[in-house]
Structures are given as structure tokens and as C-alpha cells.
Design a protein around this motif. Structure first.
Motif, PDB file in Angstrom:
ATOM      1  N   LEU A 191       0.826  -1.206   0.000  1.00 19.37           N
ATOM      2  CA  LEU A 191       0.000   0.000   0.000  1.00 19.37           C
ATOM      3  C   LEU A 191       0.863   1.261   0.000  1.00 19.37           C
ATOM      4  O   LEU A 191       0.533   2.253  -0.640  1.00 19.37           O
ATOM      5  N   LYS A 192       1.976   1.170   0.714  1.00 22.29           N
ATOM      6  CA  LYS A 192       2.897   2.308   0.732  1.00 22.29           C
ATOM      7  C   LYS A 192       3.398   2.600  -0.671  1.00 22.29           C
ATOM      8  O   LYS A 192       3.425   3.745  -1.130  1.00 22.29           O
ATOM      9  N   GLU A 193       3.806   1.542  -1.340  1.00 19.63           N
ATOM     10  CA  GLU A 193       4.305   1.667  -2.723  1.00 19.63           C
ATOM     11  C   GLU A 193       3.214   2.238  -3.625  1.00 19.63           C
ATOM     12  O   GLU A 193       3.460   3.117  -4.445  1.00 19.63           O
ATOM     13  N   THR A 194       2.004   1.696  -3.459  1.00 19.48           N
ATOM     14  CA  THR A 194       0.880   2.129  -4.283  1.00 19.48           C
ATOM     15  C   THR A 194       0.644   3.620  -4.109  1.00 19.48           C
ATOM     16  O   THR A 194       0.497   4.366  -5.074  1.00 19.48           O
ATOM     17  N   GLU A 195       0.642   4.027  -2.855  1.00 23.02           N
ATOM     18  CA  GLU A 195       0.375   5.431  -2.567  1.00 23.02           C
ATOM     19  C   GLU A 195       1.432   6.328  -3.220  1.00 23.02           C
ATOM     20  O   GLU A 195       1.113   7.322  -3.853  1.00 23.02           O
ATOM     21  N   LYS A 196       2.681   5.907  -3.065  1.00 24.36           N
ATOM     22  CA  LYS A 196       3.765   6.698  -3.619  1.00 24.36           C
ATOM     23  C   LYS A 196       3.624   6.815  -5.132  1.00 24.36           C
ATOM     24  O   LYS A 196       3.704   7.897  -5.711  1.00 24.36           O
ATOM     25  N   LEU A 197       3.371   5.681  -5.761  1.00 20.93           N
ATOM     26  CA  LEU A 197       3.274   5.658  -7.228  1.00 20.93           C
ATOM     27  C   LEU A 197       2.171   6.587  -7.709  1.00 20.93           C
ATOM     28  O   LEU A 197       2.385   7.436  -8.572  1.00 20.93           O
ATOM     29  N   TYR A 198       0.978   6.445  -7.114  1.00 18.78           N
ATOM     30  CA  TYR A 198      -0.163   7.216  -7.616  1.00 18.78           C
ATOM     31  C   TYR A 198      -0.114   8.671  -7.188  1.00 18.78           C
ATOM     32  O   TYR A 198      -0.639   9.541  -7.877  1.00 18.78           O
ATOM     33  N   TYR A 199       0.546   8.906  -6.070  1.00 18.72           N
ATOM     34  CA  TYR A 199       0.732  10.296  -5.675  1.00 18.72           C
ATOM     35  C   TYR A 199       1.537  11.025  -6.750  1.00 18.72           C
ATOM     36  O   TYR A 199       1.153  12.089  -7.233  1.00 18.72           O
ATOM     37  N   ASN A 200       2.648  10.407  -7.119  1.00 15.30           N
ATOM     38  CA  ASN A 200       3.506  11.034  -8.135  1.00 15.30           C
ATOM     39  C   ASN A 200       2.809  11.110  -9.482  1.00 15.30           C
ATOM     40  O   ASN A 200       2.892  12.116 -10.181  1.00 15.30           O
ATOM     41  N   GLU A 201       2.111  10.049  -9.803  1.00 22.16           N
ATOM     42  CA  GLU A 201       1.459   9.990 -11.106  1.00 22.16           C
ATOM     43  C   GLU A 201       0.418  11.102 -11.234  1.00 22.16           C
ATOM     44  O   GLU A 201       0.359  11.811 -12.236  1.00 22.16           O
ATOM     45  N   SER A 202      -0.406  11.216 -10.173  1.00 22.94           N
ATOM     46  CA  SER A 202      -1.478  12.215 -10.255  1.00 22.94           C
ATOM     47  C   SER A 202      -0.907  13.627 -10.301  1.00 22.94           C
ATOM     48  O   SER A 202      -1.385  14.485 -11.031  1.00 22.94           O
ATOM     49  N   LEU A 203       0.172  13.829  -9.533  1.00 28.69           N
ATOM     50  CA  LEU A 203       0.792  15.148  -9.518  1.00 28.69           C
ATOM     51  C   LEU A 203       1.298  15.510 -10.903  1.00 28.69           C
ATOM     52  O   LEU A 203       1.096  16.618 -11.406  1.00 28.69           O
ATOM     53  N   ARG A 204       1.926  14.555 -11.533  1.00 29.32           N
ATOM     54  CA  ARG A 204       2.490  14.774 -12.861  1.00 29.32           C
ATOM     55  C   ARG A 204       1.369  15.111 -13.849  1.00 29.32           C
ATOM     56  O   ARG A 204       1.462  16.045 -14.626  1.00 29.32           O
ATOM     57  N   MET A 205       0.306  14.328 -13.790  1.00 29.03           N
ATOM     58  CA  MET A 205      -0.767  14.512 -14.762  1.00 29.03           C
ATOM     59  C   MET A 205      -1.537  15.795 -14.524  1.00 29.03           C
ATOM     60  O   MET A 205      -2.015  16.427 -15.454  1.00 29.03           O
ATOM     61  N   MET A 206      -1.683  16.155 -13.259  1.00 28.39           N
ATOM     62  CA  MET A 206      -2.406  17.385 -12.940  1.00 28.39           C
ATOM     63  C   MET A 206      -1.673  18.597 -13.510  1.00 28.39           C
ATOM     64  O   MET A 206      -2.278  19.544 -13.984  1.00 28.39           O
ATOM     65  N   ARG A 207      -0.336  18.521 -13.443  1.00 25.55           N
ATOM     66  CA  ARG A 207       0.448  19.679 -13.893  1.00 25.55           C
ATOM     67  C   ARG A 207       0.561  19.722 -15.405  1.00 25.55           C
ATOM     68  O   ARG A 207       0.778  20.767 -15.983  1.00 25.55           O
TER      69      ARG A 207
END
Lengths: 109, 822
Positions: free
Chosen positions: B322-338
Motif C-alpha cells: 500500500l505504501k508503494e501504491t500510494e507513492k506511485l499514484y501520488y507522483n502519477e497524479s501530480l504529474r498529470m495534474m500539472r
């Protein structure tokens, strides 16, 4: 009206198919006139209820009897809502405006 | 042995009870499970995974207990017996006789095809046959027997562990276990078994500690060890079933055989070095899969089930995962939002894709307990953390483009968060207001305002229906937003709504069928509902209604009535009583005219050449018109007087005021080419009638002769002389402005393809003055109420004025109370 009268004379001559320059050019065929009626009163407001006589009195307005709220004239030529006057004369059979003895001259219809 | 063949150390029985998963020994596991549950309430045990292995074991007879979760505690001696009896379908009952002092024959001997029970049961048997004569042979030494038995068993275990054929029949081994137990040697047997297994584990240790292999190979090795461990332990446990059931399971502190073995295996895997290595391998594989590479899902599934069985899943794997998942999607969403290249529809379908991938992962290899936290984590990182940003990224353009599908996704995703839908409401309302205000406040667009507002409303309502599950709250947002929008600009929307209705109700509008028109009116009524200034609407509506009624321009009487009914329902009878009065006036006038016609035909006071009809309007019901005096030709004037006499005689106490500006007429004209009929206003008619005398008249003469006031007359002359298609008079000079010295000549050569021609009044910005007048009247009516509402001091003045006029009086005891005087 004098001018109009002189101008109206030619139409009374027989109509000549409009081909001749002297014939009656225009004939009035149909006339849709419009008139506004109101009670033939001296004062627009009923002195008893202070509502315009053209409108129903407040009592009739709230009772939804607008149609039945007619006007009454006294011999003094003063006019009121008939229903207002009916209540008034129970206390005092005089015209509220001129204090003459109240006698109905006519009802509005 | 004679009926069994051994293959790869596994006995294949001739019995038909073949199952291909380790969970086939269902009841054994059930016992085990029962025991486990007793110890740790929450632990979940699933049977080890099966891949290539195919274990056929005669004891596993109860197919229907495959899904044994439902009846964990339902094991009965009956079942055991049944199973046992089938385990040796063709065997003679005599086999175990030597080792038993007593032989119990089960009562089921006759059941099934030759299924004779072997006498293993000591309890629960309905019949018991004791063979007394065998006493003499009871002097076989139990200890010796047991030693021998163990050596057999040990050999068998070794064979199993080394995947060699077993040189004893399973039946034999089973009996060895049972007999050892019967002699009270169960603890020793258990101890021996445990030691044996432990020793075997240590054989595998080097495999766990291989440093020179890569992650992938390591995982494969571990999986292989695990799978064979499971297979072997199931076999061993089956042989030792009797021990398990009579000793280990009932024992308070000792674990069941399977569990004992798992603990031994777990001890090895739980070593941080080994555990983390496997964990890293799994997480890396999942990460690669998330990045688009393929993964060996079967391997992952097997290893994760190992983690589950070894109690390492939730505490070790899931946490890290879950930690890994959170990290991955946190970064992914940030990238896509920007990333401005990445539009909201892209993002939404990306979320959708990610969620379905994760769900697939859950089905394919993750344990079901992970479902909730995983999906929550993904949604939180991709959606929950960015609610407002997502809306800002392009919610409005989704609405603008009617992207129903994307809006459905948005609604679903937002619905997962407490703040989501309320934010959606706000943004939705924001969009409506923005679009609505653009429509309402732009004066250039006044003409289309109502139509565009209706279209906007339809549009957003369709979206609610298609994408937001027709949620009530969204409809509320629509109402609030429209109310806000339509009252942003004072009066104009109300006026335009009234005008719009007028356009729809006017004749010549063949756009709609009756039902369509009614539906349209219903929609307009919704807009009307939002309007605060209902009096403005009423004033304009009344003005237009008057025109429709007087000029006979109403398309459908039914539609008029239906509109009136709608207004009545919306605003109450007081609102419509005067409008209804207008209709009544028209009806009464019609009746009146027929009796008038009878009247003149009997008295013959006027010639019948003119067809006169009069609409008598009740003052107060209708808009106020300024009466305009004109000079009528005597014949016409006389005619009106006849009517007036007739009317006043009929209605005493009434007086009539002619409204010539509202009158119209039809003239018959003889042009050079042909006779025509002209439909004109009374003013136009009066001007034209002057030309019966002469072909040329000056403005000042016309003015004198008709008595029409300057402004009206100029307008009238312009309409007769300046309209290209209906130029009855020719103006000299040909300017637009009309001056006193202008000369108007009758256009004898006038041509027109129609017989009856309507000559429009010049709509001299008709509304501009009329419009201002209407608005002003509304404000005058309003001012008392408005002032009273705004200022307390004005309210007092109004009250004073009411007291003065004896409408109300102060209560003598309490001056705060006012009494109404009837």
C-alpha cells in the motif's frame, strides 16, 4: 369636423369602379373600434372603502365576488360601491359626502 | 498394495475419488481450521496453492466439502467412517486383525459396492462384535510394534520428502499411525514427526540462502520449494491423519500437523533477509506490471498465498504494498495534474483504467482483504487529493461539450468522497451561473435571451439525467442558479419572458402543434417562476395580450386560456383576475355586437355599408391608453354615437371613452390596375379617406382635417409613404422626416400581387416609449411596498397614512397593535 364634412361629400356619389380619376377611391368596409368603459362617477374612489369604484371593494375582492360588486348613485349624484353603501346606511341613512338623505338614484349595470 | 500403483511417491488409488487440489483433504483442514480459529480468531488459512501438482489421495472422498468454509465444525464420525471404508474398497476385512485385540465391525458393512468397513472405529458403532478367541495372540509387544511402525513411517516420510516412491501401502502406514496412537504413543509419534519435518526444512535452507541468483529466479525457487512443501505435507498429514485428529487437534497447546509444518516453514521465511528478498521481488514485479510490463501472475499468486498462510500477508506485504501504491499514484497524479497536455477526459479515463487494472490485480493474485484499502488508496491519490484541481482542469468544458460519459465517471469518482459531490454541486452551479449571466447580461443578445436560457436549462437537465443519476440536489442547484441568473438584471428578463410568450401565442406562428406549444409554455413558466419581478412580467404580458386580443392576433384561444391557467396556478387568482377580465370583455363585446346589429337593423338608423364592431373594455383590466381625439367623417361619428346610445341604455351608470389609437379598419380602394382591400389602422384610414376628394394634399391640410396629433400623424404618413411594398402615398420631398410643407400624392398606379394588403404601422421603436411607460407604471405601483420594505421610517409613514385614511387604527390598550377597520 367642418373640413371632414366637406371631404365626405364625394363618397356619397355612386362608386365608379375606381378607374376614373373622379370616382370614390376609398370606401370604408369594416371598422373595428375600441372603447373603454368606466362608471360615470364624479369621484373615482369610493369614499367609504377608499378603493376605486372601478375595482371591487375589498370585501368583494377577498370574497372573490368582483363581478357582483356594482356601483350605486344617490339622488345627490354621489356614488359608492353598493355593498359599502348597504353597510353605511344601516348606521346612518345619509350620503357620506354631502350628508343629504340617502335615496338611490340608480344602480350600475 | 496390490491394488495401488505408486507414481512419484504418491499413491494413486483405484477409487474414483480424485481431486486435484491440496484442499481435497477437506475435513482434515476443517479440523485444523477449527483449531486455529480457537487460537487466533482473525487468522485466515487457505489451502496451499496447487499448480501442476496432482495429488490423488483416497482419503479425500468428500467432494462436497470442497467449500468447507460453510461448515467448519460439521465433521462427524459418520463421515470419517464413510471415508475410511472407501479408502480400501476392495480390501479384505481381515488385514488388521493381527494387531488388534478387539475387532469392531461397523454396521455399514453392506453399504456400497463391496465397501466393507475395516474395524478401526472404537466408538459410535451401532454394533460391536468381539472375537474372544483371539486373546491368546495379544502378547505382541506394543513398544516393539511401535518402533517398527515408526521406522516404516520414517522411511515413508523420507520417501515423500525426497519425492521417491513409498514402499509401503498407505493403508499400512495409516494403520501404523493408528495403532501407535492406540497404544498411547501419540506424543512420541508427534515428536518424532516434528523432528523429522524440522530436519527436512534444514535441508532446504541453502535454497533460501542463495545469493547468486537474481530476484526473478529466486522467486521461482522459493515458489517451487513452497509448492513441494505443501504437496509433501499434505501427503504426510494424510498418513498421520489419525494422530492429527485424535492427538494434535484436541491438544490444548500443540499445533495441528499442518500448522506445525507451516510454523517450521514460516520460521525460515520470516527471517528478515529471506522475507525482504521475497517481498522486494513481489513488489518489483507488481511495479513493473503497473508500468506496463507483463508479470508472472501465477507465480505472484502462489507466493502471496504463501504469505497469507505464513501470516506474513497483512503485516508485511500489504503494508509495504500500500505504501508503494500510494507513492506511485501520488507522483502519477501530480504529474498529470500539472501536465496541461493531459486533459480532464484523459485523466478521467486514466483513473478508470487504473481502477480496473487494480481490480484485476485483486482478482488475479492479491488477497481479498486488500481490496478495500487498495481501491481507497488509489482513489484517494488519484481523485480525493485533487477534487478541486480536477474540477478546475476542465469540468466546465465537459459540461459545455455534453461529455456524458466523462461526467458519469467524474460523478462516480467524486461520489467516493465526502466532499466530492458538494464540490460538484458548487462547480455545476458555477457553470450555470457563468453561462446564464453571459446570456442575460449581454444586451446584444436580448432577442435570444429566453430561447438561450431555455436551451441552457434543457442542456444542464439532460446532463443531470444522463450523468448525475437524476440526483435531486443537482436539480435544486439548477433552480437556485437560474433564479440567481435571471434576477441579476432588473426587469429586462421579465419583460423578455413576457415577450417570448407573446411571440409564441401570436398567430402566424405555425412552428408548434398545440401540445408542443403547451410544453413550450410549461418550460417558459419555469423561467417565470424564477423571476422576482412578477409585476414587470404581468405588465408586459398584459400589454401584449391586449394587442393580441384587440387585433385578433391570438393564434389559439385554447393556448391563451392554458397560459392563463398556468399563471393562475403559479401566482394565484389575484394575479390573473384582470387578465381573465380582458378575455371576458372580448366575449361580452362579441355578444353585444350581435344584439347591436339586430338593434340597428330594426331601427334602420344607419346605412349598412360600414360593418362596425366595437370592443368595449373595462377600465382597470386593460393597460392604460392615452385617449386621442380625432375628427371623424360625419357618417362615422354618427355611427359611433348610435352605438354609444345603445350601450349606455343597456348599462346604466357607465360612460364610454373611445380609444381611436387601438381601432383599425378595412378600406376598399380603386387603383388604376385593380381594386384592393387595405387593412389599416383607423388613423391610416382617416388619412386615406381624405383622398376621395383630391389626389394631392399637404401635411398641414391632413393634420387639420383629421385632427390626429402630430407625432401619430407623422408616423401614420411615414407608414403610408415610406414602405416600399405598400406605398399608397407618394411623398414630396422623398425624405424620411415629415415636415409641415410636405406634399403627399395618391399613388394611383400602385400594384400588389395580393388583394388584401396589410399596411403595417411603423413600429416607431414602439416599445421604447411604450416600454418605458410600462416599466414606470410598474414602479409606481411598486413604490409604496418597496419603500415600506426598505425603510422603517417609511413603513411608519405608510401606517400613519393608513390610519389617516381610516383603514386601520391603533389598539387603545396596546399601541403596538393595529386593527383593521372593515
Amino acid at each position: 369636423m367642418a373640413d371632414g364634412q366637406s371631404l365626405e361629400e364625394p363618397p356619397k356619389v355612386k362608386k365608379a369602379k375606381g378607374k376614373t380619376p373622379t370616382g370614390p377611391l376609398f370606401t370604408l368596409k369594416k371598422w373595428n373600434a375600441v372603447a373603454m368603459w368606466s362608471w360615470d362617477v364624479e369621484c373615482d374612489t369610493c369614499a367609504i372603502c377608499r378603493v376605486q369604484v372601478m375595482d371591487a371593494c375589498l370585501r368583494c375582492q377577498s370574497d372573490k365576488k368582483q363581478e357582483e360588486c356594482i356601483v350605486v348613485w344617490g339622488e345627490c349624484n354621489h356614488s359608492f360601491h353598493n355593498c359599502c353603501m348597504q353597510l353605511w346606511i344601516k348606521q346612518n341613512n345619509r350620503c357620506p359626502l354631502c350628508q343629504q338623505e340617502w335615496t338611490v338614484q340608480r344602480f350600475g349595470s | 498394495m496390490s491394488h495401488s500403483s505408486t507414481t512419484n511417491g504418491v499413491t494413486t488409488a483405484s477409487s474414483s475419488n480424485i481431486q486435484d487440489t491440496p484442499s481435497s483433504s477437506a475435513d482434515t483442514q476443517r479440523v485444523q481450521r477449527r483449531k486455529r480459529r480457537r487460537r487466533r480468531e482473525s487468522s485466515v488459512t487457505t489451502p496451499p496453492p496447487s499448480k501442476q501438482q496432482k495429488i490423488n489421495f483416497p482419503l479425500s472422498s468428500n467432494n462436497h466439502h470442497q467449500h468447507n468454509n460453510h461448515h467448519k465444525t460439521s465433521i462427524t464420525t459418520e463421515e470419517v467412517h464413510d471415508m475410511d471404508s472407501r479408502a480400501s474398497p476392495n480390501r479384505s476385512v481381515s488385514a488388521p486383525v493381527e494387531s488388534n485385540h478387539k475387532i469392531s465391525l461397523h454396521g455399514h458393512a453392506t453399504r456400497g459396492g463391496g465397501g466393507v468397513a475395516n474395524g478401526m472405529k472404537k466408538s459410535g458403532t451401532p454394533k460391536k462384535i468381539v472375537i474372544k478367541n483371539l486373546k491368546a495372540r495379544a502378547d505382541v509387544q506394543p513398544m516393539e510394534y511401535c518402533k517398527e511402525a515408526w521406522s516404516k513411517l520414517k522411511k515413508a516420510i523420507e520417501a515423500i520428502h525426497s519425492s521417491q516412491p513409498i514402499c509401503y501401502s498407505l493403508e499400512e502406514l495409516y494403520l501404523a499411525v493408528e495403532n501407535s496412537c492406540s497404544h498411547g504413543l501419540a506424543p512420541e509419534l508427534y515428536g518424532n514427526l516434528k523432528t523429522e519435518c524440522q530436519e527436512h526444512m534444514s535441508v532446504h535452507l541453502p535454497e533460501f540462502n542463495q545469493d547468486n541468483v537474481d530476484e526473478g529466479s529466486y522467486m521461482i525457487i522459493i515458489d517451487r520449494v513452497w509448492v513441494s512443501f505443501c504437496r509433501q505435507m499434505i501427503m504426510i498429514r494424510s498418513i498421520f491423519l489419525y494422530l492429527d485428529r485424535t492427538f494434535a487437534v484436541p491438544h490444548q497447546t500443540l499445533p495441528a500437523i499442518w500448522e506445525m509444518a507451516l510454523e517450521q516453514f514460516g520460521d525460515v521465511v520470516s527471517q528478515p533477509k529471506i522475507r525482504d528478498r521475497i517481498l522486494r521481488g513481489i513488489l518489483a514485479a507488481i511495479h513493473r506490471e503497473r508500468c506496463g510490463e507483463s508479470a508472472d501472475r501465477t507465480l505472484l499468486k502462489s507466493l502471496l498465498r504463501m504469505f497469507v498462510d505464513l501470516q506474513l500477508y497483512q503485516g508485511v506485504f500489504e503494508l509495504e504494498f500500500l505504501k508503494e501504491t500510494e507513492k506511485l499514484y501520488y507522483n502519477e497524479s501530480l504529474r498529470m495534474m500539472r501536465d496541461s497536455e493531459f486533459t480532464l477526459p484523459d485523466y478521467l479515463s486514466h483513473i478508470d483504467k487504473r481502477l480496473s487494472q487494480e481490480n484485476d490485480r485483486l482478482i488475479q493474485y492479491l488477497h481479498k482483504t486488500t481490496k478495500k484499502p487498495l481501491i481507497l488508496c488509489v482513489e484517494k491519490q488519484l481523485v480525493g487529493e485533487h477534487l478541486q484541481e480536477i474540477l478546475d482542469k476542465g469540468f466546465e468544458s465537459l459540461l459545455e461539450a455534453n461529455r456524458y460519459h466523462e461526467l458519469i465517471l467524474l460523478y462516480q469518482f467524486f461520489g467516493r468522497f465526502k466532499d466530492g459531490i458538494p464540490l460538484l454541486h458548487i462547480a455545476f452551479g458555477g457553470y450555470i451561473k457563468k453561462s446564464g449571466i453571459a446570456i442575460v447580461s449581454d444586451q446584444e443578445r436580448d432577442k435570444q435571451m429566453v430561447q438561450e436560457l431555455l436551451e441552457l436549462k434543457d442542456k444542464v437537465e439532460k446532463i443531470i439525467q444522463e450523468s448525475f443519476q437524476n440526483e435531486n440536489k443537482f436539480h435544486q442547484v439548477v433552480r437556485d442558479s437560474f433564479e440567481n441568473v435571471i434576477n441579476r438584471r432588473q426587469n429586462k428578463p421579465a419583460e423578455l419572458v413576457a415577450k417570448y410568450v407573446d411571440t409564441q401565442l401570436r398567430s402566424g406562428n405555425k412552428e408548434w402543434s398545440d401540445e408542443e406549444l403547451d410544453r413550450l409554455l410549461d418550460r417558459v413558466m419555469v423561467l417565470f417562476r424564477y423571476i422576482h419581478g412578477k409585476d414587470v412580467f404581468e405588465a408586459f404580458y398584459k400589454k401584449d395580450l391586449a394587442k393580441r386580443l384587440l387585433l385578433g392576433k391570438s393564434a389559439s384561444f385554447d393556448a391563451e386560456k392554458s397560459m392563463l391557467l398556468k399563471l393562475k396556478q403559479e401566482c394565484g387568482p389575484n394575479f390573473t383576475s384582470k387578465l381573465e377580465g380582458m378575455f371576458k370583455d372580448i366575449e361580452l363585446s362579441r355578444e353585444m355586437m350581435s344584439s347591436f346589429k339586430q338593434h340597428i337593423s330594426t331601427t334602420k338608423r344607419v346605412s349598412g355599408s360600414i360593418d362596425l364592431s366595437v370592443n368595449v373594455l373595462t377600465m382597470g383590466y386593460w393597460p392604460t391608453y392615452t385617449p386621442m381625439e380625432v375628427l371623424l367623417p360625419p357618417e362615422m361619428g354618427f355611427y359611433l354615437d348610435v352605438f354609444k346610445d345603445f350601450y349606455v341604455r343597456k348599462h346604466s351608470g357607465r360612460k364610454l371613452q373611445w380609444q381611436h389609437s387601438l381601432a383599425n379598419c378595412v378600406l376598399r380602394v380603386s387603383f388604376d390596375q385593380a381594386d384592393k382591400e387595405l387593412q389599416v389602422s383607423l388613423f391610416q384610414g382617416l388619412v386615406l379617406l381624405l383622398y376621395n376628394d383630391t389626389d394631392q394634399l399637404t401635411y398641414s391640410y391632413i393634420s387639420q382635417a383629421t385632427g390626429i396629433i402630430e407625432e401619430e400623424l407623422k408616423r401614420t404618413l411615414q407608414s403610408l409613404a415610406l414602405n416600399k411594398v405598400s406605398r399608397i402615398l407618394l411623398k414630396q420631398p422623398k425624405s424620411f422626416e415629415v415636415n409641415d410643407t410636405d406634399v403627399f400624392t395618391f399613388n394611383r398606379s400602385f400594384k400588389h400581387k395580393l388583394f388584401r394588403i396589410k399596411i403595417n404601422q411603423i413600429q416607431m421603436k414602439e416599445t421604447q416609449s411604450e416600454n418605458i411607460a410600462t416599466s414606470e407604471r410598474v414602479f409606481q405601483d411598486r413604490q409604496y411596498q418597496v419603500k415600506a420594505l426598505v425603510h422603517a421610517s417609511d413603513l411608519k409613514k405608510r401606517i400613519e397614512s393608513l390610519i389617516e385614511r381610516d383603514y386601520i387604527r391603533r389598539n387603545e390598550e396596546n399601541t403596538g397593535i393595529y386593527e383593521y377597520i372593515a
